[in-house]
Scaffold this motif. Structure first.
Motif, short mmCIF file in Angstrom:
data_model
loop_
_atom_site.label_atom_id
_atom_site.label_comp_id
_atom_site.label_asym_id
_atom_site.label_seq_id
_atom_site.Cartn_x
_atom_site.Cartn_y
_atom_site.Cartn_z
N ARG A 27 1.35 -1.28 -0.23
CA ARG A 27 -0.28 -0.31 -0.04
C ARG A 27 0.51 1.22 0.13
O ARG A 27 0.92 1.69 -0.64
CB ARG A 27 -0.89 0.14 1.22
CG ARG A 27 -1.82 1.55 0.92
CD ARG A 27 -3.12 1.30 1.71
NE ARG A 27 -3.82 -0.22 1.87
CZ ARG A 27 -4.93 -0.05 1.11
NH1 ARG A 27 -4.87 0.27 0.55
NH2 ARG A 27 -5.26 -1.23 1.40
N ALA A 28 1.66 1.13 1.33
CA ALA A 28 2.50 2.45 1.04
C ALA A 28 4.00 2.63 -0.52
O ALA A 28 3.62 3.90 -0.85
CB ALA A 28 4.06 2.38 2.44
N VAL A 29 3.71 1.52 -1.01
CA VAL A 29 4.37 1.68 -2.32
C VAL A 29 3.64 2.47 -3.23
O VAL A 29 4.10 3.51 -4.19
CB VAL A 29 5.46 0.00 -2.59
CG1 VAL A 29 5.52 0.06 -4.07
CG2 VAL A 29 6.63 -0.33 -1.45
N LEU A 30 2.28 1.81 -2.96
CA LEU A 30 1.44 2.09 -4.19
C LEU A 30 1.47 3.34 -4.28
O LEU A 30 1.08 4.03 -5.07
CB LEU A 30 0.27 1.42 -4.41
CG LEU A 30 0.33 -0.14 -5.06
CD1 LEU A 30 -1.15 -0.55 -5.22
CD2 LEU A 30 1.05 -0.07 -6.64
N ASP A 31 1.30 4.31 -3.09
CA ASP A 31 0.93 5.24 -2.57
C ASP A 31 2.21 6.44 -3.57
O ASP A 31 1.97 7.90 -3.78
CB ASP A 31 0.49 5.09 -1.21
CG ASP A 31 -1.02 5.01 -1.21
OD1 ASP A 31 -1.43 4.72 -1.99
OD2 ASP A 31 -1.41 4.80 0.13
N ALA A 32 3.34 6.01 -2.83
CA ALA A 32 4.01 6.82 -3.18
C ALA A 32 4.31 7.06 -4.69
O ALA A 32 5.05 8.14 -5.23
CB ALA A 32 5.64 6.17 -2.74
N ALA A 33 4.24 5.61 -5.53
CA ALA A 33 4.00 5.80 -7.32
C ALA A 33 3.33 6.62 -7.77
O ALA A 33 4.05 6.86 -8.20
CB ALA A 33 3.94 4.29 -7.81
N LEU A 34 2.42 6.04 -6.99
CA LEU A 34 1.05 6.94 -7.39
C LEU A 34 1.09 8.58 -6.87
O LEU A 34 0.48 8.89 -8.07
CB LEU A 34 -0.49 6.43 -6.87
CG LEU A 34 -1.07 5.16 -7.84
CD1 LEU A 34 -1.58 4.12 -6.91
CD2 LEU A 34 -0.55 5.41 -9.63
#
Length: 89
Positions: A27-34
């Motif tokens: 979740r944190a990785v996707l949030d950062a990439a998005l």
């Protein structure tokens, strides 16, 4: 760093170069990439923050089966690929 890449079928809506983000939960990785392409968020995640039905996420070439919690830990060197899953006949 974790490499996050969005497939061309998603980038046709909003351009987003491959991202390198800090390790953490999926979740944190996707949030950062998005964050680099906020317009992609609604193509990837639904209103509850779950992976949409017609989107597939792979961690190191293994498809993510838990589309809701996104708590899988990612370490430096991991890669995430987000694709639009196609259906039909």
């Amino acid at each position: 760093m974790v490499k996050v890449e969005f497939a061309a079928s998603l980038r046709r809506h909003v351009e987003c170069a491959p991202q390198r983000v800090a390790p953490g939960s999926l979740r944190a990785v996707l949030d950062a990439a998005l964050a680099a392409a906020p317009g992609l968020r609604h193509y990837v995640l639904d209103d509850q923050g779950h992976i949409r039905k017609h989107v597939a996420v792979f961690i190191n070439k293994t498809m993510v089966m838990d589309r809701q919690t996104l708590s899988q830990p990612l370490a430096s060197g991991d890669s995430v690929l987000v694709i639009q899953a196609l259906t039909g006949g």
